[in-house]
Design a protein around this motif. Structure first.
Motif, PDB file in Angstrom:
ATOM      1  N   GLY A   1       6.933  10.243  29.553  1.00  7.57           N
ATOM      2  CA  GLY A   1       7.932  10.526  30.575  1.00  7.57           C
ATOM      3  C   GLY A   1       7.283  11.088  31.814  1.00  7.57           C
ATOM      4  O   GLY A   1       6.110  10.822  32.093  1.00  7.57           O
ATOM      5  N   ARG A   2       8.028  11.882  32.548  1.00  5.33           N
ATOM      6  CA  ARG A   2       7.544  12.471  33.788  1.00  5.33           C
ATOM      7  C   ARG A   2       7.821  13.966  33.806  1.00  5.33           C
ATOM      8  O   ARG A   2       8.870  14.420  33.340  1.00  5.33           O
ATOM      9  CB  ARG A   2       8.232  11.821  34.994  1.00  5.33           C
ATOM     10  CG  ARG A   2       7.844  10.366  35.215  1.00  5.33           C
ATOM     11  CD  ARG A   2       6.550  10.250  35.984  1.00  5.33           C
ATOM     12  NE  ARG A   2       6.006   8.901  35.973  1.00  5.33           N
ATOM     13  CZ  ARG A   2       5.001   8.494  36.741  1.00  5.33           C
ATOM     14  NH1 ARG A   2       4.436   9.352  37.578  1.00  5.33           N
ATOM     15  NH2 ARG A   2       4.538   7.264  36.657  1.00  5.33           N
ATOM     16  N   LEU A   3       6.866  14.713  34.361  1.00  4.41           N
ATOM     17  CA  LEU A   3       7.020  16.152  34.555  1.00  4.41           C
ATOM     18  C   LEU A   3       7.367  16.386  36.018  1.00  4.41           C
ATOM     19  O   LEU A   3       6.509  16.268  36.896  1.00  4.41           O
ATOM     20  CB  LEU A   3       5.721  16.871  34.187  1.00  4.41           C
ATOM     21  CG  LEU A   3       5.706  18.393  34.347  1.00  4.41           C
ATOM     22  CD1 LEU A   3       6.714  19.050  33.411  1.00  4.41           C
ATOM     23  CD2 LEU A   3       4.304  18.938  34.102  1.00  4.41           C
ATOM     24  N   PRO A   4       8.635  16.714  36.345  1.00  6.40           N
ATOM     25  CA  PRO A   4       9.039  16.866  37.751  1.00  6.40           C
ATOM     26  C   PRO A   4       8.296  18.015  38.426  1.00  6.40           C
ATOM     27  O   PRO A   4       8.186  19.112  37.877  1.00  6.40           O
ATOM     28  CB  PRO A   4      10.533  17.175  37.651  1.00  6.40           C
ATOM     29  CG  PRO A   4      10.948  16.673  36.292  1.00  6.40           C
ATOM     30  CD  PRO A   4       9.764  16.896  35.410  1.00  6.40           C
ATOM     31  N   VAL A   5       7.784  17.751  39.633  1.00  5.13           N
ATOM     32  CA  VAL A   5       7.057  18.791  40.362  1.00  5.13           C
ATOM     33  C   VAL A   5       7.428  18.849  41.840  1.00  5.13           C
ATOM     34  O   VAL A   5       6.836  19.637  42.580  1.00  5.13           O
ATOM     35  CB  VAL A   5       5.523  18.606  40.228  1.00  5.13           C
ATOM     36  CG1 VAL A   5       5.053  19.020  38.853  1.00  5.13           C
ATOM     37  CG2 VAL A   5       5.099  17.191  40.525  1.00  5.13           C
ATOM     38  N   GLY A   6       8.391  18.036  42.311  1.00  6.35           N
ATOM     39  CA  GLY A   6       8.771  18.139  43.710  1.00  6.35           C
ATOM     40  C   GLY A   6       9.230  16.817  44.285  1.00  6.35           C
ATOM     41  O   GLY A   6       9.634  15.906  43.562  1.00  6.35           O
ATOM     42  N   GLU A   7       9.144  16.734  45.614  1.00  3.01           N
ATOM     43  CA  GLU A   7       9.570  15.544  46.329  1.00  3.01           C
ATOM     44  C   GLU A   7       8.468  15.084  47.278  1.00  3.01           C
ATOM     45  O   GLU A   7       7.678  15.895  47.768  1.00  3.01           O
ATOM     46  CB  GLU A   7      10.847  15.832  47.136  1.00  3.01           C
ATOM     47  CG  GLU A   7      12.043  16.200  46.270  1.00  3.01           C
ATOM     48  CD  GLU A   7      13.291  16.444  47.086  1.00  3.01           C
ATOM     49  OE1 GLU A   7      13.185  16.517  48.347  1.00  3.01           O
ATOM     50  OE2 GLU A   7      14.376  16.561  46.493  1.00  3.01           O
ATOM     51  N   THR A   8       8.444  13.781  47.516  1.00  2.00           N
ATOM     52  CA  THR A   8       7.498  13.215  48.476  1.00  2.00           C
ATOM     53  C   THR A   8       8.052  13.367  49.886  1.00  2.00           C
ATOM     54  O   THR A   8       9.146  13.899  50.096  1.00  2.00           O
ATOM     55  CB  THR A   8       7.242  11.732  48.172  1.00  2.00           C
ATOM     56  OG1 THR A   8       8.475  11.022  48.244  1.00  2.00           O
ATOM     57  CG2 THR A   8       6.652  11.562  46.774  1.00  2.00           C
ATOM     58  N   ARG A   9       7.327  12.864  50.872  1.00  2.00           N
ATOM     59  CA  ARG A   9       7.709  13.076  52.272  1.00  2.00           C
ATOM     60  C   ARG A   9       8.992  12.350  52.672  1.00  2.00           C
ATOM     61  O   ARG A   9       9.588  12.686  53.702  1.00  2.00           O
ATOM     62  CB  ARG A   9       6.549  12.653  53.182  1.00  2.00           C
ATOM     63  CG  ARG A   9       5.400  13.664  53.159  1.00  2.00           C
ATOM     64  CD  ARG A   9       4.169  13.158  53.857  1.00  2.00           C
ATOM     65  NE  ARG A   9       3.173  14.223  54.002  1.00  2.00           N
ATOM     66  CZ  ARG A   9       1.904  14.017  54.327  1.00  2.00           C
ATOM     67  NH1 ARG A   9       1.478  12.778  54.540  1.00  2.00           N
ATOM     68  NH2 ARG A   9       1.065  15.029  54.439  1.00  2.00           N
ATOM     69  N   ASP A  10       9.408  11.356  51.875  1.00  2.00           N
ATOM     70  CA  ASP A  10      10.675  10.690  52.188  1.00  2.00           C
ATOM     71  C   ASP A  10      11.842  11.284  51.402  1.00  2.00           C
ATOM     72  O   ASP A  10      12.953  10.751  51.432  1.00  2.00           O
ATOM     73  CB  ASP A  10      10.571   9.180  51.940  1.00  2.00           C
ATOM     74  CG  ASP A  10      10.383   8.830  50.472  1.00  2.00           C
ATOM     75  OD1 ASP A  10      10.303   9.754  49.632  1.00  2.00           O
ATOM     76  OD2 ASP A  10      10.312   7.628  50.157  1.00  2.00           O
ATOM     77  N   GLY A  11      11.584  12.399  50.712  1.00  2.00           N
ATOM     78  CA  GLY A  11      12.635  13.064  49.964  1.00  2.00           C
ATOM     79  C   GLY A  11      12.834  12.556  48.556  1.00  2.00           C
ATOM     80  O   GLY A  11      13.720  13.044  47.837  1.00  2.00           O
ATOM     81  N   SER A  12      12.010  11.591  48.129  1.00  2.00           N
ATOM     82  CA  SER A  12      12.129  11.061  46.775  1.00  2.00           C
ATOM     83  C   SER A  12      11.513  12.025  45.770  1.00  2.00           C
ATOM     84  O   SER A  12      10.441  12.587  46.011  1.00  2.00           O
ATOM     85  CB  SER A  12      11.427   9.706  46.666  1.00  2.00           C
ATOM     86  OG  SER A  12      11.947   8.783  47.587  1.00  2.00           O
ATOM     87  N   GLN A  13      12.176  12.203  44.642  1.00  2.00           N
ATOM     88  CA  GLN A  13      11.610  13.030  43.593  1.00  2.00           C
ATOM     89  C   GLN A  13      10.438  12.308  42.937  1.00  2.00           C
ATOM     90  O   GLN A  13      10.426  11.080  42.845  1.00  2.00           O
ATOM     91  CB  GLN A  13      12.668  13.353  42.540  1.00  2.00           C
ATOM     92  CG  GLN A  13      13.759  14.294  43.032  1.00  2.00           C
ATOM     93  CD  GLN A  13      14.692  14.711  41.915  1.00  2.00           C
ATOM     94  OE1 GLN A  13      14.732  14.096  40.855  1.00  2.00           O
ATOM     95  NE2 GLN A  13      15.442  15.775  42.150  1.00  2.00           N
TER      96      GLN A  13
END
Length: 318
Positions: free
Chosen positions: A17-29
């Motif tokens: 899976g994925r470990l959420p750590v933030g958003e990229t510069r376009d606001g995508s998680q």
């Protein structure tokens, strides 16, 4: 049920899976790729991570080769894996995190409300703190270097012997036993009671099969020795150094090495020469003391004072 980010596995199962750590510069998680391999039987927990430096890919090669060989039904305990840590650096093949121009392995234990690198460090550090043992897989980036395991907590640390044992079991053949800089995972995790090593899987540009195999063998050595797998393992004697003599170029030109990686070095022996573009000798550099030829630059051209090579010193066998 064991979870890491969105990965969740019951005993005898595996999930990614994925470990959420933030958003990229376009606001995508975005999140880091993670895996949970939950053994059918109880046992220790091992945490593995790779690509803390975005251009160091050999650790990713290890993860890529190890995971398909693991059967959760044959495993005791749990393996937690972050396949790549420096998400942003990996995307553009850069060593540092380009979002904040930071070397990821100087930010541990991290800060969940801090910079991009600090947030990633905080998330992966939390995962590491769930483990009994940690392997933080690195490589020498663009330098030529031997395959080694690094113990970074310092010889007076209460977990020094346990980290040294883990490095011996990993069995690259060489161990650097030297306290590392602040912010390294292999320094921060022992402070919280978790033995951790930092295998440096050779030095290359890109992807090196020989060094990847050293890492694959090392992971399986650890799994066998610490009871994750019901298999025997031979623990071999390692060559340990506790520091480096570093040598720079006394003049500009082209370097020719007289020693190869892993060679013994004695005082007065020639390490390298420097010639001009027409092959005329400009300088000859010799070793100051006994050691092992440990690391060197990859390309031959040097400017005055530029780094050329390192010799591991205070060498012993353990």
């Amino acid at each position: 049920m064991t979870t890491l980010g969105t990965a969740s596995a019951a005993p005898g199962e595996m999930d990614t899976g994925r470990l959420p750590v933030g958003e990229t510069r376009d606001g995508s998680q975005f999140g880091l790729p993670v895996a949970v391999i939950n053994g059918a039987d109880d046992g220790k927990t091992l945490y593995i991570q790779a690509v803390s430096d975005g251009d160091e890919l050999n650790g990713l090669g290890v993860v890529n080769r190890v995971v398909p060989q693991l059967d959760p039904e044959e495993l005791s305990g749990t393996i937690l894996i972050t396949g790549l840590v420096n998400y942003h650096g990996f995307q553009v093949a850069e060593h540092r995190n380009p979002i904040d121009d930071t070397k990821m392995n100087r930010t541990y234990p991290g800060n969940e409300s801090g910079t991009s690198s600090e947030r990633i460090a905080a998330a992966t550090f939390e995962a590491a703190m769930r483990a009994d043992l940690v392997l933080d897989l690195h490589q020498g980036s663009t330098s030529r270097m031997i395959n080694e395991a690094r113990v970074r907590c310092g010889p007076r640390h209460r977990l020094h012997d346990e980290c040294l044992e883990l490095a011996k079991v990993f069995d690259c053949g060489y161990v650097l036993d030297q306290k590392g800089p602040d912010g390294q995972l292999a320094r921060a995790a022992p402070d919280e009671g978790v033995p951790t090593i930092d295998p440096e899987l050779g030095g290359c540009v890109g992807w090196d099969e020989e060094s990847i195999q050293y890492g694959v063998d090392g992971v399986f050595n650890v799994l066998r020795y610490y009871g994750f797998l019901d298999e025997d393992v031979t623990v071999n004697t390692q060559t340990r150094a506790t520091g480096f003599d570093r040598y720079g170029a006394p003049s500009g030109g082209l370097v020719t090495f007289q020693k190869d990686l892993g060679d013994d070095v004695s005082p007065g022996e020639t390490l390298f020469t420097i010639t001009d573009v027409f092959g005329r000798l400009k300088a000859e550099v010799t070793a100051d003391r006994n050691g092992i030829f440990w690391r060197s630059r990859r390309l031959p051209q040097v400017a005055t004072g530029e780094y050329v090579c390192s010799v591991g010193i205070d060498v012993s066998r353990y």
